[in-house]
Write an enzyme that holds these catalytic residues in place. Structure first.
Site, PDB file in Angstrom:
ATOM      1  N   ARG A  57       7.198 -10.736  16.757  1.00  0.00           N
ATOM      2  CA  ARG A  57       5.863 -10.082  17.150  1.00  0.00           C
ATOM      3  C   ARG A  57       4.964 -11.245  17.261  1.00  0.00           C
ATOM      4  NH1 ARG A  57       5.017  -6.153  12.135  1.00  0.00           N
ATOM      5  NH2 ARG A  57       2.825  -5.749  13.465  1.00  0.00           N
ATOM      6  N   HIS A 110      -4.952  -6.331   6.391  1.00  0.00           N
ATOM      7  CA  HIS A 110      -3.691  -6.295   6.334  1.00  0.00           C
ATOM      8  C   HIS A 110      -2.843  -7.681   6.847  1.00  0.00           C
ATOM      9  CE1 HIS A 110      -3.347  -1.548   6.687  1.00  0.00           C
ATOM     10  NE2 HIS A 110      -3.641  -2.235   5.446  1.00  0.00           N
ATOM     11  N   CYS A 118       2.649 -19.732   1.383  1.00  0.00           N
ATOM     12  CA  CYS A 118       3.459 -20.354   0.547  1.00  0.00           C
ATOM     13  C   CYS A 118       3.507 -19.476  -0.789  1.00  0.00           C
ATOM     14  CB  CYS A 118       3.621 -21.739   0.118  1.00  0.00           C
ATOM     15  SG  CYS A 118       4.767 -22.274  -0.980  1.00  0.00           S
ATOM     16  N   CYS A 121       3.009 -21.863  -4.085  1.00  0.00           N
ATOM     17  CA  CYS A 121       1.685 -22.372  -4.388  1.00  0.00           C
ATOM     18  C   CYS A 121       0.464 -21.790  -3.607  1.00  0.00           C
ATOM     19  CB  CYS A 121       1.731 -23.879  -3.974  1.00  0.00           C
ATOM     20  SG  CYS A 121       1.398 -24.299  -1.905  1.00  0.00           S
TER      21      CYS A 121
HETATM   22  C1  BV8 Z   1      -1.770  -0.090  -1.380  1.00  0.00           C
HETATM   23  C2  BV8 Z   1       1.316  -4.786   8.157  1.00  0.00           C
HETATM   24  C3  BV8 Z   1      -2.694  -0.507  -3.733  1.00  0.00           C
HETATM   25  C4  BV8 Z   1       2.776  -4.810   8.413  1.00  0.00           C
HETATM   26  C5  BV8 Z   1       0.735  -2.371   7.407  1.00  0.00           C
HETATM   27  C6  BV8 Z   1       1.547   8.164  -1.013  1.00  0.00           C
HETATM   28  C7  BV8 Z   1       0.301   8.769  -0.777  1.00  0.00           C
HETATM   29  C8  BV8 Z   1      -0.929   7.895  -0.302  1.00  0.00           C
HETATM   30  C9  BV8 Z   1      -0.711   6.711  -0.423  1.00  0.00           C
HETATM   31  C10 BV8 Z   1       0.620   5.980  -0.782  1.00  0.00           C
HETATM   32  C11 BV8 Z   1       1.726   6.881  -0.779  1.00  0.00           C
HETATM   33  N1  BV8 Z   1       2.896   6.307  -0.910  1.00  0.00           N
HETATM   34  C12 BV8 Z   1       2.481   4.643  -0.942  1.00  0.00           C
HETATM   35  C13 BV8 Z   1       1.260   4.590  -0.540  1.00  0.00           C
HETATM   36  C14 BV8 Z   1       0.366   3.425  -0.395  1.00  0.00           C
HETATM   37  C15 BV8 Z   1       0.707   2.831   0.820  1.00  0.00           C
HETATM   38  C16 BV8 Z   1       0.522   3.956   2.079  1.00  0.00           C
HETATM   39  O1  BV8 Z   1      -0.771   4.242   2.283  1.00  0.00           O
HETATM   40  N2  BV8 Z   1       1.406   4.658   2.456  1.00  0.00           N
HETATM   41  C17 BV8 Z   1       1.374   5.616   3.571  1.00  0.00           C
HETATM   42  C18 BV8 Z   1       2.148   5.584   4.582  1.00  0.00           C
HETATM   43  C19 BV8 Z   1       1.561   6.963   2.917  1.00  0.00           C
HETATM   44  N3  BV8 Z   1      -0.360   1.990   1.012  1.00  0.00           N
HETATM   45  C20 BV8 Z   1       0.073   0.669   0.747  1.00  0.00           C
HETATM   46  O2  BV8 Z   1       1.153   0.296   0.225  1.00  0.00           O
HETATM   47  C21 BV8 Z   1      -0.977  -0.331   0.840  1.00  0.00           C
HETATM   48  N4  BV8 Z   1      -1.304  -1.162  -0.467  1.00  0.00           N
HETATM   49  O3  BV8 Z   1      -2.050   1.006  -1.494  1.00  0.00           O
HETATM   50  O4  BV8 Z   1      -2.022  -0.932  -2.662  1.00  0.00           O
HETATM   51  C22 BV8 Z   1      -4.118  -0.154  -3.719  1.00  0.00           C
HETATM   52  C23 BV8 Z   1      -4.472   0.817  -4.518  1.00  0.00           C
HETATM   53  C24 BV8 Z   1      -5.966   1.096  -4.659  1.00  0.00           C
HETATM   54  C25 BV8 Z   1      -7.107   0.354  -4.005  1.00  0.00           C
HETATM   55  C26 BV8 Z   1      -6.245  -0.672  -2.935  1.00  0.00           C
HETATM   56  C27 BV8 Z   1      -5.068  -0.737  -2.990  1.00  0.00           C
HETATM   57  C28 BV8 Z   1      -0.730  -1.512   1.750  1.00  0.00           C
HETATM   58  C29 BV8 Z   1      -0.501  -1.013   3.191  1.00  0.00           C
HETATM   59  C30 BV8 Z   1      -0.257  -2.115   4.211  1.00  0.00           C
HETATM   60  C31 BV8 Z   1       0.840  -1.812   5.146  1.00  0.00           C
HETATM   61  N5  BV8 Z   1       0.770  -2.754   6.128  1.00  0.00           N
HETATM   62  N6  BV8 Z   1       0.931  -3.394   8.125  1.00  0.00           N
HETATM   63  C32 BV8 Z   1       3.041  -4.982   9.577  1.00  0.00           C
HETATM   64  O5  BV8 Z   1       2.218  -4.967  10.630  1.00  0.00           O
HETATM   65  O6  BV8 Z   1       4.341  -5.406   9.936  1.00  0.00           O
HETATM   66  S1  BV8 Z   1       0.850  -0.920   7.791  1.00  0.00           S
HETATM   67  C33 BV8 Z   1       0.591  -0.605   9.680  1.00  0.00           C
HETATM   68  O7  BV8 Z   1      -0.335   0.658   9.450  1.00  0.00           O
HETATM   69  C34 BV8 Z   1       0.080  -1.216  10.445  1.00  0.00           C
HETATM   70  O8  BV8 Z   1       0.054  -2.706  10.215  1.00  0.00           O
HETATM   71  C35 BV8 Z   1      -1.645  -0.852  10.318  1.00  0.00           C
HETATM   72  O9  BV8 Z   1      -2.132  -1.890   9.835  1.00  0.00           O
HETATM   73  C36 BV8 Z   1      -1.456   0.457   9.672  1.00  0.00           C
HETATM   74  C37 BV8 Z   1      -2.374   1.460   9.948  1.00  0.00           C
HETATM   75  O10 BV8 Z   1      -1.685   2.011  11.275  1.00  0.00           O
HETATM   76  P1  BV8 Z   1      -2.783   2.275  12.446  1.00  0.00           P
HETATM   77  O11 BV8 Z   1      -3.488   1.160  12.614  1.00  0.00           O
HETATM   78  O12 BV8 Z   1      -3.646   3.428  12.219  1.00  0.00           O
HETATM   79  O13 BV8 Z   1      -1.862   2.554  13.838  1.00  0.00           O
HETATM   80  P2  BV8 Z   1      -0.941   3.790  14.287  1.00  0.00           P
HETATM   81  O14 BV8 Z   1      -0.053   3.669  14.809  1.00  0.00           O
HETATM   82  O15 BV8 Z   1      -0.859   4.545  12.978  1.00  0.00           O
HETATM   83  O16 BV8 Z   1      -2.300   4.748  14.953  1.00  0.00           O
HETATM   84  C38 BV8 Z   1      -2.879   4.220  16.280  1.00  0.00           C
HETATM   85  C39 BV8 Z   1      -3.758   5.207  16.623  1.00  0.00           C
HETATM   86  O17 BV8 Z   1      -4.292   4.918  17.503  1.00  0.00           O
HETATM   87  C40 BV8 Z   1      -3.291   6.631  16.891  1.00  0.00           C
HETATM   88  O18 BV8 Z   1      -4.193   7.583  16.391  1.00  0.00           O
HETATM   89  C41 BV8 Z   1      -3.126   6.799  18.306  1.00  0.00           C
HETATM   90  O19 BV8 Z   1      -3.716   8.173  18.754  1.00  0.00           O
HETATM   91  C42 BV8 Z   1      -4.463   5.712  18.526  1.00  0.00           C
HETATM   92  N7  BV8 Z   1      -4.388   5.280  20.071  1.00  0.00           N
HETATM   93  C43 BV8 Z   1      -3.342   4.751  20.706  1.00  0.00           C
HETATM   94  N8  BV8 Z   1      -3.683   4.218  21.900  1.00  0.00           N
HETATM   95  C44 BV8 Z   1      -5.043   4.431  21.790  1.00  0.00           C
HETATM   96  C45 BV8 Z   1      -5.476   4.987  20.855  1.00  0.00           C
HETATM   97  N9  BV8 Z   1      -6.639   5.152  20.424  1.00  0.00           N
HETATM   98  C46 BV8 Z   1      -7.321   4.485  21.661  1.00  0.00           C
HETATM   99  N10 BV8 Z   1      -7.299   4.107  22.492  1.00  0.00           N
HETATM  100  C47 BV8 Z   1      -6.188   3.784  22.940  1.00  0.00           C
HETATM  101  N11 BV8 Z   1      -5.815   3.097  24.101  1.00  0.00           N
END
Ligand code: BV8
Length: 234
Positions: A57, A110, A118, A121
């Site tokens: 990526r 994110h 690292c 450290c």
């Molecule tokens: C945390 C990096 C604690 C990796 C990413 C159950 C219920 C609720 C929450 C949870 C649960 N179980 C677990 C959780 C928490 C979990 C979570 O939310 N899970 C979900 C799946 C249920 N979250 C976490 O673990 C987070 N940490 O919660 O810590 C905490 C507690 C309190 C306060 C703070 C913290 C950490 C989450 C980080 C995950 N990392 N990415 C990598 O990239 O490899 S997630 C991944 O999804 C992506 O990286 C991105 O950042 C993220 C969001 O996705 P979107 O950007 O929205 O993309 P998506 O494809 O979904 O949507 C695209 C949209 O664009 C669509 O709507 C589409 O229609 C539109 N679109 C398309 N083309 C266009 C367009 N719009 C306009 N123009 C276009 N041309």
């Protein structure tokens, strides 16, 4: 113009630059299991596979360029600050297209594909093209601790204090190109609304969080974002 503006972007803003989204039918998480690649547990179990996924990526970033939506947000940032407003662009995207476009008040909640960290450290550095398990850290020289500077599922996103501070005094909150499925980002609109902000969603289609927003604009980001910015700065 309102005084305190917070913008949240997601993968949809980079889609027309050729970077895939996550949850669309041909998206990354439709083709790969995030549990196997984007969790600390996956990295502990299969670091080579996780590195290969992120190395590929990262290579894709080299040929990607910002589109009209990224550029429009830079224009808005300059105009907003010139008028004395506060501005924060929070991106969930790990790509570097907002940086390449010239956004300055920018937070990568994110993490960033172009950086590595690292685990021994904590040193954060521009990533090697290919991170492998045997490379030494440029700071502490210990091998085996380098990982992508990415927030995996189950890890705490970055800069949360700054983001929640800004949301708490926000007048206008705008979410662009995000499906509103990953927390805590998916809850930002509710936090902003409770702080009294007007909330606008700009996305290709409606999302599960659309009902929270005062205004929903559906369309391609390269059309709808410049059009909205022209209204704001005009
Ligand atoms: C945390 C990096 C604690 C990796 C990413 C159950 C219920 C609720 C929450 C949870 C649960 N179980 C677990 C959780 C928490 C979990 C979570 O939310 N899970 C979900 C799946 C249920 N979250 C976490 O673990 C987070 N940490 O919660 O810590 C905490 C507690 C309190 C306060 C703070 C913290 C950490 C989450 C980080 C995950 N990392 N990415 C990598 O990239 O490899 S997630 C991944 O999804 C992506 O990286 C991105 O950042 C993220 C969001 O996705 P979107 O950007 O929205 O993309 P998506 O494809 O979904 O949507 C695209 C949209 O664009 C669509 O709507 C589409 O229609 C539109 N679109 C398309 N083309 C266009 C367009 N719009 C306009 N123009 C276009 N041309």
């Amino acid at each position: 113009m309102s005084s305190n503006l917070v913008i949240l972007t997601g993968a949809g803003i980079s889609a027309e630059s050729g970077l895939g989204t996550f949850r669309d039918p041909d998206g990354l998480w439709a083709r790969f299991d995030w549990r196997e690649l984007a969790t600390p547990e996956a990295f502990a179990a299969k670091p080579e596979e996780v590195h290969a996924f992120y190395n590929a990526r990262r290579a894709g970033l080299k040929t990607s360029t910002p589109n009209a939506a990224h550029h429009a947000l830079v224009e808005l940032e300059k105009a907003w600050i010139a008028r004395g407003g506060e501005f924060l662009l929070v991106t969930q995207n790990v790509d570097d297209l907002h940086d390449k476009a010239g956004s300055e008040r920018l937070v990568h909640m994110h993490g960033e594909l172009s950086k590595m960290r690292c685990e021994h450290c904590g040193y954060v550095h521009d990533a090697f093209d290919e991170i492998t398990t045997d490379l030494p850290c440029l700071n502490c020289r210990r091998a085996g601790g380098l990982r992508p500077h990415i927030v995996w599922f189950g890890e705490m996103p970055m800069e949360m204090d700054l983001i929640f501070d800004q949301l708490g005094s926000c007048d206008l909150f705008v979410a662009i190109g995000t499906s509103g499925t990953v927390y805590p980002a998916a809850g930002f609109s509710q936090v902003a609304k409770e702080a009294g902000a007007r909330c606008i969603e700009i996305n290709l289609e409606t999302t599960d969080t659309s009902p929270v927003f005062d205004e929903v604009r559906n369309g391609q980001a390269t059309q709808s974002v410049p059009a909205w910015v022209a209204e704001m700065v005009g």
